[in-house]
Design a protein around this motif. Structure first.
Motif, PDB file in Angstrom:
ATOM      1  N   ARG A 103     -12.059  13.484 -15.896  1.00 24.25           N
ATOM      2  CA  ARG A 103     -11.664  12.224 -16.565  1.00 24.25           C
ATOM      3  C   ARG A 103     -10.499  12.470 -17.529  1.00 24.25           C
ATOM      4  O   ARG A 103      -9.543  11.701 -17.565  1.00 24.25           O
ATOM      5  CB  ARG A 103     -12.857  11.637 -17.325  1.00 24.25           C
ATOM      6  N   ARG A 104     -10.594  13.537 -18.312  1.00 23.23           N
ATOM      7  CA  ARG A 104      -9.536  13.857 -19.278  1.00 23.23           C
ATOM      8  C   ARG A 104      -8.211  14.136 -18.583  1.00 23.23           C
ATOM      9  O   ARG A 104      -7.145  13.785 -19.090  1.00 23.23           O
ATOM     10  CB  ARG A 104      -9.911  15.106 -20.097  1.00 23.23           C
ATOM     11  N   ASN A 105      -8.303  14.764 -17.422  1.00 23.59           N
ATOM     12  CA  ASN A 105      -7.101  15.273 -16.778  1.00 23.59           C
ATOM     13  C   ASN A 105      -6.446  14.316 -15.791  1.00 23.59           C
ATOM     14  O   ASN A 105      -5.375  14.637 -15.258  1.00 23.59           O
ATOM     15  CB  ASN A 105      -7.432  16.589 -16.057  1.00 23.59           C
ATOM     16  N   LEU A 106      -7.068  13.187 -15.536  1.00 23.40           N
ATOM     17  CA  LEU A 106      -6.471  12.255 -14.575  1.00 23.40           C
ATOM     18  C   LEU A 106      -5.049  11.871 -14.973  1.00 23.40           C
ATOM     19  O   LEU A 106      -4.161  11.762 -14.115  1.00 23.40           O
ATOM     20  CB  LEU A 106      -7.340  10.994 -14.451  1.00 23.40           C
ATOM     21  N   GLY A 107      -4.829  11.658 -16.261  1.00 26.04           N
ATOM     22  CA  GLY A 107      -3.496  11.287 -16.717  1.00 26.04           C
ATOM     23  C   GLY A 107      -2.484  12.417 -16.608  1.00 26.04           C
ATOM     24  O   GLY A 107      -1.275  12.174 -16.587  1.00 26.04           O
ATOM     25  N   ARG A 108      -2.976  13.656 -16.536  1.00 28.90           N
ATOM     26  CA  ARG A 108      -2.075  14.807 -16.440  1.00 28.90           C
ATOM     27  C   ARG A 108      -1.829  15.215 -14.988  1.00 28.90           C
ATOM     28  O   ARG A 108      -0.693  15.485 -14.591  1.00 28.90           O
ATOM     29  CB  ARG A 108      -2.675  16.007 -17.176  1.00 28.90           C
ATOM     30  N   TYR A 109      -2.903  15.292 -14.220  1.00 27.32           N
ATOM     31  CA  TYR A 109      -2.818  15.843 -12.870  1.00 27.32           C
ATOM     32  C   TYR A 109      -2.927  14.784 -11.768  1.00 27.32           C
ATOM     33  O   TYR A 109      -2.593  15.053 -10.617  1.00 27.32           O
ATOM     34  CB  TYR A 109      -3.917  16.887 -12.639  1.00 27.32           C
ATOM     35  N   GLY A 110      -3.434  13.603 -12.117  1.00 30.36           N
ATOM     36  CA  GLY A 110      -3.647  12.586 -11.095  1.00 30.36           C
ATOM     37  C   GLY A 110      -4.870  12.889 -10.253  1.00 30.36           C
ATOM     38  O   GLY A 110      -5.704  13.744 -10.591  1.00 30.36           O
ATOM     39  N   PHE A 111      -4.986  12.169  -9.136  1.00 29.20           N
ATOM     40  CA  PHE A 111      -6.124  12.326  -8.236  1.00 29.20           C
ATOM     41  C   PHE A 111      -5.799  13.368  -7.167  1.00 29.20           C
ATOM     42  O   PHE A 111      -4.655  13.524  -6.756  1.00 29.20           O
ATOM     43  CB  PHE A 111      -6.442  10.987  -7.556  1.00 29.20           C
ATOM     44  N   GLY A 112      -6.814  14.070  -6.704  1.00 35.66           N
ATOM     45  CA  GLY A 112      -6.592  14.998  -5.607  1.00 35.66           C
ATOM     46  C   GLY A 112      -7.160  16.381  -5.863  1.00 35.66           C
ATOM     47  O   GLY A 112      -7.714  16.690  -6.919  1.00 35.66           O
ATOM     48  N   ILE A 113      -6.975  17.240  -4.864  1.00 35.36           N
ATOM     49  CA  ILE A 113      -7.578  18.565  -4.865  1.00 35.36           C
ATOM     50  C   ILE A 113      -6.979  19.469  -5.939  1.00 35.36           C
ATOM     51  O   ILE A 113      -7.697  20.224  -6.605  1.00 35.36           O
ATOM     52  CB  ILE A 113      -7.429  19.211  -3.468  1.00 35.36           C
ATOM     53  N   LYS A 114      -5.678  19.392  -6.146  1.00 36.97           N
ATOM     54  CA  LYS A 114      -5.042  20.284  -7.116  1.00 36.97           C
ATOM     55  C   LYS A 114      -5.557  20.012  -8.531  1.00 36.97           C
ATOM     56  O   LYS A 114      -5.835  20.944  -9.293  1.00 36.97           O
ATOM     57  CB  LYS A 114      -3.524  20.141  -7.033  1.00 36.97           C
ATOM     58  N   GLY A 115      -5.693  18.742  -8.879  1.00 41.91           N
ATOM     59  CA  GLY A 115      -6.255  18.398 -10.178  1.00 41.91           C
ATOM     60  C   GLY A 115      -7.701  18.844 -10.299  1.00 41.91           C
ATOM     61  O   GLY A 115      -8.146  19.286 -11.372  1.00 41.91           O
ATOM     62  N   PHE A 116      -8.449  18.753  -9.205  1.00 35.47           N
ATOM     63  CA  PHE A 116      -9.835  19.209  -9.171  1.00 35.47           C
ATOM     64  C   PHE A 116      -9.911  20.712  -9.421  1.00 35.47           C
ATOM     65  O   PHE A 116     -10.746  21.191 -10.208  1.00 35.47           O
ATOM     66  CB  PHE A 116     -10.436  18.843  -7.815  1.00 35.47           C
ATOM     67  N   MET A 117      -9.023  21.470  -8.773  1.00 30.59           N
ATOM     68  CA  MET A 117      -8.984  22.920  -8.964  1.00 30.59           C
ATOM     69  C   MET A 117      -8.721  23.270 -10.429  1.00 30.59           C
ATOM     70  O   MET A 117      -9.411  24.123 -11.016  1.00 30.59           O
ATOM     71  CB  MET A 117      -7.883  23.536  -8.092  1.00 30.59           C
ATOM     72  N   LEU A 118      -7.740  22.638 -11.018  1.00 30.00           N
ATOM     73  CA  LEU A 118      -7.395  22.922 -12.411  1.00 30.00           C
ATOM     74  C   LEU A 118      -8.530  22.534 -13.356  1.00 30.00           C
ATOM     75  O   LEU A 118      -8.789  23.230 -14.342  1.00 30.00           O
ATOM     76  CB  LEU A 118      -6.107  22.197 -12.786  1.00 30.00           C
TER      77      LEU A 118
END
Length: 236
Positions: free
Chosen positions: A52-67
């Motif tokens: 939730r915190r990172n959606l604005g930084r990484y967006g949706f998808g696998i790469k954001g999930f990994m981070l």
């Protein structure tokens, strides 16, 4: 009310092909790797909070999930997580990015059938390269008159898409498995929203259905979509 639809738009992940199940498998692997540090339920809560915190930084998808997994691993271990565990998490994400596309039941037949009579759009969010890969592997690309890969699905984004394709919102039907992104948002933009539930949905995508709204519909599966369109088009 009778409606002459011009455009049928589809979500991609967990509407046309499987997606969330691969995230859940990887999350199970994540829990196993950190089993010495925290319970699976607590880890899942921490990971969801990070996402939730990172959606604005990484967006949706696998790469954001990994981070988000790596960030959570660092947090729950008080920065003691080993490089080998981080390596495992990166490897798990890379495997997800290479996973074959599994079409959902009725996806190919329904899209092909409706493409004979309507403008067909794909409106999906997530990582550009990954979504392009999945579309290419799906075999459905030839049926879409337009493909929109966006960072988020909001009423404003839908309005911009409809304008770009010179489509009247009241003549558009958006179909997807996310109540929040694929149903409520397009309805707020003036389109119809059709909910086709999937047995696995990311918690962030949950929302209360707009029961009673004249442009809201729910179907058990994609096979029923052509009949629904015909029913609405022929109603008086």
């Amino acid at each position: 009310m009778s409606v002459k639809f011009s455009t049928i738009a589809f979500d991609a992940d967990d509407t046309l092909w499987e997606n969330e199940q691969f995230f859940q498998v990887t999350q199970g692997r994540f829990a196993d790797l950190l089993a010495d540090f925290t319970e699976p339920d607590h880890l899942a809560e921490r990971l969801l909070a990070a996402e939730r915190r990172n959606l604005g930084r990484y967006g949706f998808g696998i790469k954001g999930f990994m981070l988000s997994m790596i960030e959570t691993a660092i947090e729950v271990t008080d920065e003691r997580v080993s490089a080998s565990v981080i390596k495992e998490l990166i490897s798990a994400g890379q495997e997800m990015l290479q996973h074959p596309v599994h079409l959902l039941d009725g996806a190919a037949e329904t899209v092909a059938q409706l493409a004979q009579d309507y403008i067909i759009l794909l409106i999906t969010k997530g990582d550009l390269l990954d979504q392009e890969r999945k579309l290419a592997q799906s075999g459905l690309g030839e049926f879409f008159d337009g493909v929109e890969i966006v960072s988020n699905k909001t009423p404003q984004v839908y309005t911009e898409i409809f304008t770009r394709h010179s489509a009247r919102p009241d003549q558009i039907m958006m179909v997807g498995n996310s109540m929040k992104s694929d149903v409520i948002a397009p309805i707020h933009a003036g389109a119809w929203g059709v909910f086709v539930p999937h047995n696995r949905t990311w918690d962030i995508e949950h929302a209360e259905p707009p029961l009673g709204h004249p442009k809201f519909q729910e179907l058990e599966n994609l096979h029923a979509l052509p009949a629904l369109i015909a029913q609405i088009s022929n109603s008086r």
